[in-house]
Scaffold this active site. Structure first.
Site, PDB file in Angstrom:
ATOM      1  N   ASP A 192       0.856  -1.189   0.000  1.00 13.92           N
ATOM      2  CA  ASP A 192       0.000   0.000   0.000  1.00 13.92           C
ATOM      3  C   ASP A 192       0.899   1.248   0.000  1.00 13.92           C
ATOM      4  O   ASP A 192       1.864   1.318   0.757  1.00 13.92           O
ATOM      5  CB  ASP A 192      -0.904  -0.006   1.246  1.00 13.92           C
ATOM      6  CG  ASP A 192      -2.030   1.007   1.149  1.00 13.92           C
ATOM      7  OD1 ASP A 192      -3.194   0.586   1.188  1.00 13.92           O
ATOM      8  OD2 ASP A 192      -1.740   2.225   1.042  1.00 13.92           O
ATOM      9  N   ILE A 193       0.574   2.206  -0.846  1.00 16.18           N
ATOM     10  CA  ILE A 193       1.424   3.390  -1.015  1.00 16.18           C
ATOM     11  C   ILE A 193       1.322   4.352   0.176  1.00 16.18           C
ATOM     12  O   ILE A 193       2.204   5.193   0.385  1.00 16.18           O
ATOM     13  CB  ILE A 193       1.081   4.114  -2.347  1.00 16.18           C
ATOM     14  CG1 ILE A 193       2.265   4.915  -2.873  1.00 16.18           C
ATOM     15  CG2 ILE A 193      -0.173   4.951  -2.231  1.00 16.18           C
ATOM     16  CD1 ILE A 193       3.453   4.087  -3.256  1.00 16.18           C
ATOM     17  N   HIS A 234      -6.657  -5.733   2.714  1.00 13.56           N
ATOM     18  CA  HIS A 234      -5.537  -5.080   3.406  1.00 13.56           C
ATOM     19  C   HIS A 234      -4.930  -6.094   4.372  1.00 13.56           C
ATOM     20  O   HIS A 234      -5.635  -6.636   5.237  1.00 13.56           O
ATOM     21  CB  HIS A 234      -6.034  -3.905   4.257  1.00 13.56           C
ATOM     22  CG  HIS A 234      -6.575  -2.733   3.505  1.00 13.56           C
ATOM     23  ND1 HIS A 234      -5.830  -1.609   3.223  1.00 13.56           N
ATOM     24  CD2 HIS A 234      -7.804  -2.491   2.996  1.00 13.56           C
ATOM     25  CE1 HIS A 234      -6.583  -0.722   2.581  1.00 13.56           C
ATOM     26  NE2 HIS A 234      -7.779  -1.231   2.432  1.00 13.56           N
ATOM     27  N   HIS A 240      -9.902  -5.426  -2.701  1.00 12.52           N
ATOM     28  CA  HIS A 240      -8.548  -5.575  -2.158  1.00 12.52           C
ATOM     29  C   HIS A 240      -8.611  -5.914  -0.684  1.00 12.52           C
ATOM     30  O   HIS A 240      -9.394  -5.339   0.059  1.00 12.52           O
ATOM     31  CB  HIS A 240      -7.696  -4.316  -2.386  1.00 12.52           C
ATOM     32  CG  HIS A 240      -8.369  -3.034  -2.018  1.00 12.52           C
ATOM     33  ND1 HIS A 240      -9.347  -2.444  -2.786  1.00 12.52           N
ATOM     34  CD2 HIS A 240      -8.218  -2.226  -0.945  1.00 12.52           C
ATOM     35  CE1 HIS A 240      -9.763  -1.340  -2.215  1.00 12.52           C
ATOM     36  NE2 HIS A 240      -9.096  -1.183  -1.084  1.00 12.52           N
TER      37      HIS A 240
HETATM   38  P1  5GP Z   1      -9.899   1.489   0.543  1.00 12.22           P
HETATM   39  O1  5GP Z   1     -10.481   1.509  -0.853  1.00 12.22           O
HETATM   40  O2  5GP Z   1      -9.848   0.096   1.107  1.00 12.22           O
HETATM   41  O3  5GP Z   1     -10.566   2.465   1.462  1.00 12.22           O
HETATM   42  O4  5GP Z   1      -8.384   1.995   0.461  1.00 12.22           O
HETATM   43  C1  5GP Z   1      -7.619   1.912  -0.711  1.00 12.22           C
HETATM   44  C2  5GP Z   1      -6.164   1.729  -0.353  1.00 12.22           C
HETATM   45  O5  5GP Z   1      -5.428   1.720  -1.558  1.00 12.22           O
HETATM   46  C3  5GP Z   1      -5.574   2.839   0.529  1.00 12.22           C
HETATM   47  O6  5GP Z   1      -4.968   2.254   1.674  1.00 12.22           O
HETATM   48  C4  5GP Z   1      -4.580   3.541  -0.378  1.00 12.22           C
HETATM   49  O7  5GP Z   1      -3.426   3.990   0.292  1.00 12.22           O
HETATM   50  C5  5GP Z   1      -4.241   2.473  -1.405  1.00 12.22           C
HETATM   51  N1  5GP Z   1      -3.911   3.039  -2.714  1.00 12.22           N
HETATM   52  C6  5GP Z   1      -4.657   3.941  -3.420  1.00 12.22           C
HETATM   53  N2  5GP Z   1      -4.060   4.221  -4.603  1.00 12.22           N
HETATM   54  C7  5GP Z   1      -2.915   3.488  -4.635  1.00 12.22           C
HETATM   55  C8  5GP Z   1      -1.873   3.363  -5.597  1.00 12.22           C
HETATM   56  O8  5GP Z   1      -1.875   3.981  -6.674  1.00 12.22           O
HETATM   57  N3  5GP Z   1      -0.866   2.504  -5.303  1.00 12.22           N
HETATM   58  C9  5GP Z   1      -0.838   1.785  -4.130  1.00 12.22           C
HETATM   59  N4  5GP Z   1       0.222   0.971  -3.939  1.00 12.22           N
HETATM   60  N5  5GP Z   1      -1.795   1.894  -3.191  1.00 12.22           N
HETATM   61  C10 5GP Z   1      -2.835   2.725  -3.443  1.00 12.22           C
END
Ligand code: 5GP
Length: 130
Positions: free
Chosen positions: A29-30, A95, A93
């Site tokens: 995660d970035i 986590h 996804h």
């Molecule tokens: P959620 O959709 O579960 O709320 O969170 C999405 C997750 O994806 C976040 O923790 C965010 O940091 C990660 N994320 C969003 N865009 C990118 C990206 O371009 N690259 C990576 N490696 N992680 C991402």
């Protein structure tokens, strides 16, 4: 339009890759909660976890378990937590978050890492994948 994660799978957007097979992909995660925060995704682009077909759901869990075990071996943590949210990116996804305290699980506190730290963490996890 393909999701940002489909672009990552295709190599159109860079990532710190941890694992890949025919159907699933794992990368750091970035914006991590903790060092080693990893996302496991199906290559098939589906928005919501509960909309996955059963085989993909079960496959994603098995793949995430394999990656989670590697994280536990590679990094200093009490355990690996698993969360599915998906409010930001509409591509399923999981986590996987190395946990040392409750705060690591809350998505309130973030850690900032250098490119070299991301690379070292991804290499360390990759080296423990069975
Ligand atoms: P959620 O959709 O579960 O709320 O969170 C999405 C997750 O994806 C976040 O923790 C965010 O940091 C990660 N994320 C969003 N865009 C990118 C990206 O371009 N690259 C990576 N490696 N992680 C991402």
């Amino acid at each position: 339009m393909p999701s940002i994660f489909t672009k990552i799978i295709k190599g159109e957007i860079p990532c710190y890759k941890v694992a890949e097979n025919d159907d699933f992909f794992a990368f750091l995660d970035i914006n991590p909660n903790a060092k080693g925060h990893t996302l496991c995704i199906p290559k098939k682009e589906v928005d919501k976890l509960m909309d996955l077909d059963e085989a993909t759901y079960m496959g994603l869990m098995a793949f995430s378990r394999k990656v989670g075990k590697a994280i536990e071996q590679a990094l200093d943590c009490k355990r690996v937590g698993m969360t599915v949210i998906g409010l930001e990116v509409p591509h399923v996804h999981v986590h996987l978050i190395p946990l040392n305290n409750m705060q690591d699980a809350t998505f309130q506190k973030k850690v900032s890492l250098t490119k070299e730290e991301f690379e070292n963490i991804a290499n360390a996890i990759r080296s423990k994948i069975e």
